[in-house]
Design a protein around this motif. Sequence first.
Motif, PDB file in Angstrom:
ATOM      1  N   ASN A  55       2.441  -6.098 -11.193  1.00  0.00           N
ATOM      2  CA  ASN A  55       1.192  -6.804 -11.519  1.00  0.00           C
ATOM      3  C   ASN A  55      -0.016  -6.327 -10.729  1.00  0.00           C
ATOM      4  O   ASN A  55      -1.117  -6.858 -10.889  1.00  0.00           O
ATOM      5  CB  ASN A  55       1.367  -8.311 -11.325  1.00  0.00           C
ATOM      6  N   ARG A  56       0.171  -5.309  -9.853  1.00  0.00           N
ATOM      7  CA  ARG A  56      -0.951  -4.808  -9.064  1.00  0.00           C
ATOM      8  C   ARG A  56      -0.856  -3.299  -8.889  1.00  0.00           C
ATOM      9  O   ARG A  56       0.248  -2.733  -8.873  1.00  0.00           O
ATOM     10  CB  ARG A  56      -0.997  -5.464  -7.684  1.00  0.00           C
ATOM     11  N   PHE A  57      -2.018  -2.665  -8.711  1.00  0.00           N
ATOM     12  CA  PHE A  57      -2.058  -1.217  -8.513  1.00  0.00           C
ATOM     13  C   PHE A  57      -3.422  -0.854  -7.950  1.00  0.00           C
ATOM     14  O   PHE A  57      -4.413  -1.516  -8.245  1.00  0.00           O
ATOM     15  CB  PHE A  57      -1.830  -0.503  -9.855  1.00  0.00           C
ATOM     16  N   ILE A  58      -3.458   0.178  -7.131  1.00  0.00           N
ATOM     17  CA  ILE A  58      -4.731   0.733  -6.669  1.00  0.00           C
ATOM     18  C   ILE A  58      -5.108   1.849  -7.632  1.00  0.00           C
ATOM     19  O   ILE A  58      -4.327   2.789  -7.825  1.00  0.00           O
ATOM     20  CB  ILE A  58      -4.616   1.270  -5.232  1.00  0.00           C
ATOM     21  N   PRO A  59      -6.257   1.770  -8.276  1.00  0.00           N
ATOM     22  CA  PRO A  59      -6.633   2.778  -9.278  1.00  0.00           C
ATOM     23  C   PRO A  59      -6.494   4.205  -8.756  1.00  0.00           C
ATOM     24  O   PRO A  59      -6.751   4.481  -7.567  1.00  0.00           O
ATOM     25  CB  PRO A  59      -8.081   2.433  -9.604  1.00  0.00           C
ATOM     26  N   TYR A  60      -6.097   5.091  -9.661  1.00  0.00           N
ATOM     27  CA  TYR A  60      -5.853   6.494  -9.331  1.00  0.00           C
ATOM     28  C   TYR A  60      -6.871   7.371 -10.049  1.00  0.00           C
ATOM     29  O   TYR A  60      -6.899   7.427 -11.285  1.00  0.00           O
ATOM     30  CB  TYR A  60      -4.426   6.873  -9.738  1.00  0.00           C
ATOM     31  N   LYS A  61      -7.713   8.037  -9.277  1.00  0.00           N
ATOM     32  CA  LYS A  61      -8.671   9.026  -9.812  1.00  0.00           C
ATOM     33  C   LYS A  61      -9.461   8.508 -11.019  1.00  0.00           C
ATOM     34  O   LYS A  61      -9.711   9.245 -11.972  1.00  0.00           O
ATOM     35  CB  LYS A  61      -7.939  10.315 -10.184  1.00  0.00           C
ATOM     36  N   ASN A  62      -9.797   7.250 -11.003  1.00  0.00           N
ATOM     37  CA  ASN A  62     -10.586   6.645 -12.092  1.00  0.00           C
ATOM     38  C   ASN A  62      -9.907   6.693 -13.456  1.00  0.00           C
ATOM     39  O   ASN A  62     -10.549   6.483 -14.484  1.00  0.00           O
ATOM     40  CB  ASN A  62     -11.975   7.299 -12.193  1.00  0.00           C
ATOM     41  N   LEU A  63      -8.598   6.964 -13.467  1.00  0.00           N
ATOM     42  CA  LEU A  63      -7.874   6.936 -14.741  1.00  0.00           C
ATOM     43  C   LEU A  63      -7.681   5.488 -15.186  1.00  0.00           C
ATOM     44  O   LEU A  63      -7.401   4.612 -14.357  1.00  0.00           O
ATOM     45  CB  LEU A  63      -6.498   7.590 -14.601  1.00  0.00           C
ATOM     46  N   ASN A 114       0.823  -1.209   0.000  1.00  0.00           N
ATOM     47  CA  ASN A 114       0.000   0.000   0.000  1.00  0.00           C
ATOM     48  C   ASN A 114       0.859   1.262   0.000  1.00  0.00           C
ATOM     49  O   ASN A 114       0.498   2.271  -0.615  1.00  0.00           O
ATOM     50  CB  ASN A 114      -0.945   0.005   1.195  1.00  0.00           C
ATOM     51  N   ALA A 115       2.006   1.205   0.692  1.00  0.00           N
ATOM     52  CA  ALA A 115       2.902   2.365   0.712  1.00  0.00           C
ATOM     53  C   ALA A 115       3.480   2.629  -0.677  1.00  0.00           C
ATOM     54  O   ALA A 115       3.634   3.792  -1.077  1.00  0.00           O
ATOM     55  CB  ALA A 115       4.026   2.135   1.720  1.00  0.00           C
ATOM     56  N   SER A 116       3.784   1.561  -1.413  1.00  0.00           N
ATOM     57  CA  SER A 116       4.299   1.729  -2.780  1.00  0.00           C
ATOM     58  C   SER A 116       3.250   2.387  -3.673  1.00  0.00           C
ATOM     59  O   SER A 116       3.554   3.302  -4.447  1.00  0.00           O
ATOM     60  CB  SER A 116       4.692   0.370  -3.375  1.00  0.00           C
ATOM     61  N   TYR A 117       2.001   1.919  -3.561  1.00  0.00           N
ATOM     62  CA  TYR A 117       0.931   2.516  -4.362  1.00  0.00           C
ATOM     63  C   TYR A 117       0.691   3.968  -3.951  1.00  0.00           C
ATOM     64  O   TYR A 117       0.459   4.835  -4.799  1.00  0.00           O
ATOM     65  CB  TYR A 117      -0.370   1.719  -4.211  1.00  0.00           C
ATOM     66  N   LYS A 118       0.755   4.232  -2.638  1.00  0.00           N
ATOM     67  CA  LYS A 118       0.560   5.605  -2.172  1.00  0.00           C
ATOM     68  C   LYS A 118       1.648   6.519  -2.725  1.00  0.00           C
ATOM     69  O   LYS A 118       1.361   7.652  -3.147  1.00  0.00           O
ATOM     70  CB  LYS A 118       0.549   5.666  -0.643  1.00  0.00           C
ATOM     71  N   ALA A 119       2.901   6.047  -2.717  1.00  0.00           N
ATOM     72  CA  ALA A 119       4.000   6.858  -3.254  1.00  0.00           C
ATOM     73  C   ALA A 119       3.771   7.165  -4.738  1.00  0.00           C
ATOM     74  O   ALA A 119       4.014   8.294  -5.198  1.00  0.00           O
ATOM     75  CB  ALA A 119       5.332   6.142  -3.047  1.00  0.00           C
ATOM     76  N   MET A 120       3.277   6.179  -5.492  1.00  0.00           N
ATOM     77  CA  MET A 120       2.962   6.416  -6.904  1.00  0.00           C
ATOM     78  C   MET A 120       1.840   7.441  -7.040  1.00  0.00           C
ATOM     79  O   MET A 120       1.914   8.351  -7.882  1.00  0.00           O
ATOM     80  CB  MET A 120       2.568   5.110  -7.588  1.00  0.00           C
ATOM     81  N   HIS A 121       0.800   7.329  -6.222  1.00  0.00           N
ATOM     82  CA  HIS A 121      -0.303   8.288  -6.264  1.00  0.00           C
ATOM     83  C   HIS A 121       0.191   9.698  -5.952  1.00  0.00           C
ATOM     84  O   HIS A 121      -0.217  10.669  -6.606  1.00  0.00           O
ATOM     85  CB  HIS A 121      -1.382   7.884  -5.266  1.00  0.00           C
TER      86      HIS A 121
END
Length: 198
Positions: A110-118, A85-92
């Motif tokens: 191979n995984r990501f938390i979607p960003y602003k519906n992009l 989650n920290a890696s995804y947060k840093a990307m966001h």
Amino acid sequence: MLLSYFQEDLLEAGCDEAGRGCLAGPVFAAAVIFPKDYFHPQLNDSKKLSEKKRMELRPIIERDALAYAVTSVSPQEIDAINIHNASYKAMHLALDQLKVAPEFLIIDGNRFIPYKNLPHQCIIKGDGKYLSIAAASILAKTYRDEYMLELSKEFPVYDWASNKGYPTVKHRNAVLEFGMTPHHRKTFTVSRPQLTLF
């Protein structure tokens, strides 16, 4: 040869992180947007480049990119929300700081938390396939390495100048002998049996 864009219709940002597998230090992430026709023959996955070459390419990336950003998430937050989650947060956070708004994202892994519906596409080993992800990997890696080099001056026994916080034998032995610093991730344990595995 690395490709410039995954798709041709939308303005694309590539994202990657550095330091996910470390015992100490923040996780860094970067986002890079290149022009659609951009090409540079020396851009590649940061792990395949020497430190000298990465540092040579960094100002070229920063000059040529339509937009770029580098951010980090602290060891304390890594412990609180876990390293993924920290890696995804840093990307966001990096995407938040881009001065040009992307319309499509390509993410290393191979995984990501979607960003602003992009719309986005996860690409395994994407840093060896797409220029913007390769550039993001170089920026995240070089900025993180510089950060760990500075920290190593205050905590030389952990050899961060060389290992950058990764779990080398010398680093793990130093943790066992001297304990953890405020820069260590408390959710990563180091034990003597572990030392025999490396």
